[in-house]
Write a protein that holds these residues in place. Structure first.
Motif, PDB file in Angstrom:
ATOM      1  N   UNK A  21      50.873  35.808  68.578  1.00 35.80           N
ATOM      2  CA  UNK A  21      50.761  34.567  67.872  1.00 35.80           C
ATOM      3  C   UNK A  21      49.388  34.479  67.175  1.00 35.80           C
ATOM      4  N   UNK A  22      48.206  34.861  67.800  1.00 39.19           N
ATOM      5  CA  UNK A  22      47.057  34.939  67.316  1.00 39.19           C
ATOM      6  C   UNK A  22      46.963  35.776  65.995  1.00 39.19           C
ATOM      7  N   UNK A  23      47.840  36.855  65.767  1.00 36.28           N
ATOM      8  CA  UNK A  23      48.090  37.643  64.556  1.00 36.28           C
ATOM      9  C   UNK A  23      48.768  37.084  63.558  1.00 36.28           C
ATOM     10  N   UNK A  24      49.450  35.957  63.996  1.00 37.03           N
ATOM     11  CA  UNK A  24      50.097  35.476  62.837  1.00 37.03           C
ATOM     12  C   UNK A  24      51.696  35.737  62.869  1.00 37.03           C
ATOM     13  N   UNK A  25      52.152  36.426  63.942  1.00 40.49           N
ATOM     14  CA  UNK A  25      53.420  36.804  63.857  1.00 40.49           C
ATOM     15  C   UNK A  25      54.451  35.851  64.614  1.00 40.49           C
ATOM     16  N   UNK A  26      55.654  36.154  64.355  1.00 35.05           N
ATOM     17  CA  UNK A  26      56.655  35.138  65.150  1.00 35.05           C
ATOM     18  C   UNK A  26      57.215  35.741  66.351  1.00 35.05           C
ATOM     19  N   UNK A  27      57.433  35.051  67.394  1.00 29.08           N
ATOM     20  CA  UNK A  27      57.767  35.631  68.635  1.00 29.08           C
ATOM     21  C   UNK A  27      59.437  34.901  68.786  1.00 29.08           C
ATOM     22  N   UNK A  28      60.216  36.098  69.012  1.00 27.80           N
ATOM     23  CA  UNK A  28      61.649  35.820  69.454  1.00 27.80           C
ATOM     24  C   UNK A  28      61.609  36.320  71.104  1.00 27.80           C
ATOM     25  N   UNK A  29      62.053  35.614  72.239  1.00 26.41           N
ATOM     26  CA  UNK A  29      62.104  36.034  73.623  1.00 26.41           C
ATOM     27  C   UNK A  29      63.541  35.915  73.989  1.00 26.41           C
ATOM     28  N   UNK A  30      64.031  36.808  74.478  1.00 24.90           N
ATOM     29  CA  UNK A  30      65.193  37.085  75.021  1.00 24.90           C
ATOM     30  C   UNK A  30      65.414  36.655  76.578  1.00 24.90           C
ATOM     31  N   UNK A  31      66.011  35.601  77.207  1.00 28.13           N
ATOM     32  CA  UNK A  31      65.761  35.322  78.317  1.00 28.13           C
ATOM     33  C   UNK A  31      67.346  35.164  78.964  1.00 28.13           C
ATOM     34  N   UNK A  32      67.214  35.276  80.302  1.00 31.97           N
ATOM     35  CA  UNK A  32      68.687  34.723  81.012  1.00 31.97           C
ATOM     36  C   UNK A  32      68.688  33.687  81.799  1.00 31.97           C
ATOM     37  N   UNK A  33      67.781  32.848  81.981  1.00 28.13           N
ATOM     38  CA  UNK A  33      67.762  31.876  82.797  1.00 28.13           C
ATOM     39  C   UNK A  33      66.808  30.662  82.041  1.00 28.13           C
TER      40      UNK A  33
END
Length: 245
Positions: A21-33
């Motif tokens: 995030x500090x580098x300015x990029x987007x984060x998608x996080x795959x989760x199961x709960x």
């Protein structure tokens, strides 16, 4: 041009997400709960990928996709992407109806011309039905214990009986059954066969989700995408027609 989007899976690591995030990029996080989703959102994720237990490959939860999507859509302000068992337009529409803003599809694109999966793996996917898959942690040699995957049943899983889970990688034998060039592939590893794999492909981890029954051919990726979208539009049109007085 730098990387603008990162997708993470398995444990939520706030320090890593903060760096991205500090580098300015987007984060998608795959989760199961739901709890993992809460952690990912608190850490700064931009999109939640809700992976249901129907998914092929590694699975980090025990909840069905639609139930998880509904729960996250009700609890989170982040966009939710549905993943697990989606291989058709009907699955796409169901995910959107449950509250997803999009879908992530794996198995249907494994069986495409461009996929780097071995042709044997593609053919097994095309021939399979949902009941031919199982969730197990038997393929775990190069992952931590209790790392479940969904695969097509084969000679390696045949002896599991009613014990698909609970396998300790330290207790499993190291038996070479295939190779990728000079790299040996062991029975019980998470390696799935790719184009250059040779050996006993049938005994390897043949990843596939429960939507596998909708995959009946091996088109190009573009053709697969267009077919899913066309079916989705047809489903919506049929539902609209049924709802008319």
């Amino acid at each position: 041009m730098g990387v603008e989007t990162f997708t993470f899976f398995w444990d939520v690591m706030p320090d890593i997400i903060a760096r991205v995030k500090t580098a300015g990029a987007r984060v998608l996080h795959q989760i199961g709960t739901v709890e993992a989703a809460r952690q990912a959102e608190a850490a700064g994720a931009d999109v939640l990928i809700a992976q249901g237990v129907e998914a092929g490959g590694h699975i980090h939860g025990e909840v069905a996709m639609l139930s998880l999507v509904e729960a996250l859509a009700a609890r989170s302000t982040l966009p939710v992407v549905a993943s697990g068992g989606i291989a058709s337009g009907a699955g796409l529409v169901a995910a959107l109806a449950a509250g997803a803003q999009g879908v992530q599809i794996g198995t249907a694109f494994l069986a495409t011309v461009e996929s780097y999966a071995h042709e044997y793996h593609k053919d097994r996917v095309v021939a399979a039905e949902a009941g031919d898959t199982l969730r197990t942690d038997l393929f775990v040699l190069n992952w931590p214990a209790h790392s479940a995957v969904r695969v097509l049943a084969n000679s390696t899983t045949k002896g599991l009986g009613y014990r698909p889970m609970g396998h300790d990688p330290d207790q499993l034998p190291r038996e070479v059954i295939a190779s990728e060039g000079a790299r040996p592939i062991y029975r019980y590893s998470t390696d799935s066969p790719i184009r250059e794999t040779t050996g006993n492909l049938e005994a390897m981890a043949l990843f596939a989700g429960q939507g596998v029954g909708a995959v009946t051919d091996i088109p190009t990726a573009g053709e697969r995408l267009r077919a899913i979208l066309a079916e989705g539009r047809a489903v919506l049109a049929r539902l609209a027609e049924q709802g008319r007085p």
